[in-house]
Write an enzyme that holds these catalytic residues in place. Structure first.
Site, mmCIF file in Angstrom:
data_model
loop_
_atom_site.group_PDB
_atom_site.id
_atom_site.type_symbol
_atom_site.label_atom_id
_atom_site.label_comp_id
_atom_site.label_asym_id
_atom_site.label_seq_id
_atom_site.Cartn_x
_atom_site.Cartn_y
_atom_site.Cartn_z
ATOM 1 N N HIS A 10 0.840 -1.193 0.000
ATOM 2 C CA HIS A 10 0.000 0.000 0.000
ATOM 3 C C HIS A 10 0.880 1.248 0.000
ATOM 4 O O HIS A 10 1.412 1.653 1.031
ATOM 5 C CB HIS A 10 -0.929 -0.003 1.213
ATOM 6 C CG HIS A 10 -1.827 1.186 1.274
ATOM 7 N ND1 HIS A 10 -2.281 1.726 2.454
ATOM 8 C CD2 HIS A 10 -2.349 1.965 0.281
ATOM 9 C CE1 HIS A 10 -3.033 2.772 2.200
ATOM 10 N NE2 HIS A 10 -3.089 2.947 0.892
ATOM 11 N N GLU A 38 2.974 0.488 3.292
ATOM 12 C CA GLU A 38 2.468 -0.540 4.187
ATOM 13 C C GLU A 38 2.615 -1.887 3.487
ATOM 14 O O GLU A 38 2.152 -2.056 2.362
ATOM 15 C CB GLU A 38 0.999 -0.301 4.516
ATOM 16 C CG GLU A 38 0.756 0.791 5.523
ATOM 17 C CD GLU A 38 -0.711 0.935 5.881
ATOM 18 O OE1 GLU A 38 -1.029 0.925 7.078
ATOM 19 O OE2 GLU A 38 -1.552 1.065 4.973
ATOM 20 N N ASN A 42 -5.242 3.794 6.947
ATOM 21 C CA ASN A 42 -6.631 4.147 6.645
ATOM 22 C C ASN A 42 -7.605 3.795 7.754
ATOM 23 O O ASN A 42 -8.682 4.389 7.850
ATOM 24 C CB ASN A 42 -7.054 3.511 5.325
ATOM 25 C CG ASN A 42 -6.502 4.290 4.143
ATOM 26 O OD1 ASN A 42 -6.276 5.486 4.238
ATOM 27 N ND2 ASN A 42 -6.254 3.613 3.043
#
Length: 282
Positions: A139, A151, A189
């Site tokens: 990510h 990530e 997130n």
């Protein structure tokens, strides 16, 4: 198997940034998208970014040399001989699973399949393939060439060897790998999107106007961008998709998407990419 050629699927904001970062690290890149016009826009964006970096002395080689390592294709078959494929398409689980199933049939058994998903389970994506041990999450943050974090998310099936290779690749890119468990939203997130969603609720309930909310967060908490500005940059459709994944994954009402966010997506007000979000970009 060393990674020297990388496929990137999706020529949007994230895909073109990933392709640029890979090419800057000396890797050969094949940028794939079903839309040729999207590829042309991506190449123009990458060229502009590299030219700007070169003018500021931030490139170790000429921009054209980096551009020369990026090839393009509208056919998935062009990715057949890559050692790594990074998927960066829309945040839609069914689409990602279908794509990974196709890649599994197309690519050699040793090819690593990575997803840039910002919230969807790597374990479920991996289960759509016959090589779940070769599937992992990468990510990247937006804008990719600038942001240092990646990530790295292991699915339940991801092998130690694949995880080590991807962490080493992230370091080769000059970025920092942070491991996350395969939970809805991962780390960034899970924390960031509820904050953005709460800012939308504040706007929806009339606590303040968009600029007031953003200014308060920038001046009061030293955030470089306000949450509504950031939502516009991310894309309101992406924000809604992530909130829906969190809501479905945890079954907790604190992750309920704000009705205003849903309405804006329904209206096509998606932020910068559509020209209208919480602010106008036309």
């Amino acid at each position: 198997m060393s990674i020297s050629t990388v496929g990137v699927i999706g020529a949007g904001q994230m895909g073109n940034g990933i392709a640029q970062s890979m090419a800057m690290a000396g890797l050969e890149v094949i940028l794939n998208d079903i839309d040729g016009a999207s590829i042309e826009r991506a190449l123009a964006t990458i060229q502009k970014s590299l030219t700007r970096m070169e003018s500021k002395g931030k490139l170790s080689e000429p921009a054209e040399q980096v551009m020369g390592r990026i090839k393009t294709s509208t056919e998935l078959s062009a990715l057949a001989q890559t050692q790594l494929v990074v998927e960066a398409v829309s945040e839609n689980e069914a689409l990602k699973k279908s794509l990974f199933k196709q890649l599994d049939e197309l690519c050699p058994a040793e090819t690593i399949l990575a997803s840039n998903t910002s919230s969807i389970s790597i374990t479920r994506i991996a289960a759509a393939t016959n090589r779940p041990d070769q599937v992992i999450g990468m990510h990247f943050m937006n804008p990719v060439p600038v942001m240092k974090l990646v990530e790295v998310i292991r699915g339940l099936q991801t092998s130690d060897e694949v995880n080590e290779k991807i962490v080493a690749l992230v370091e080769q890119l000059g970025k920092v790998a942070v491991g996350s468990e395969d939970r809805p939203g991962f780390i960034v997130n899970r924390i960031l999107l509820p904050m953005i969603n709460e800012a939308v609720f504040a706007l929806y309930e009339g606590v303040g106007e968009a600029k007031a909310i953003d200014d308060a967060m920038k001046l009061g908490t030293a955030h470089p961008m306000g949450p509504l500005e950031l939502a516009d940059m991310i894309g309101l459709d992406t924000c809604l998709s992530i909130m829906e994944v969190l809501y479905e994954g945890f079954r907790d009402s604190k992750y309920r998407p704000c009705p205003l966010l849903r309405s804006m997506v329904d209206a096509g007000y998606l932020g910068r990419k559509s020209g209208q979000g919480f602010y106008s970009y036309e």
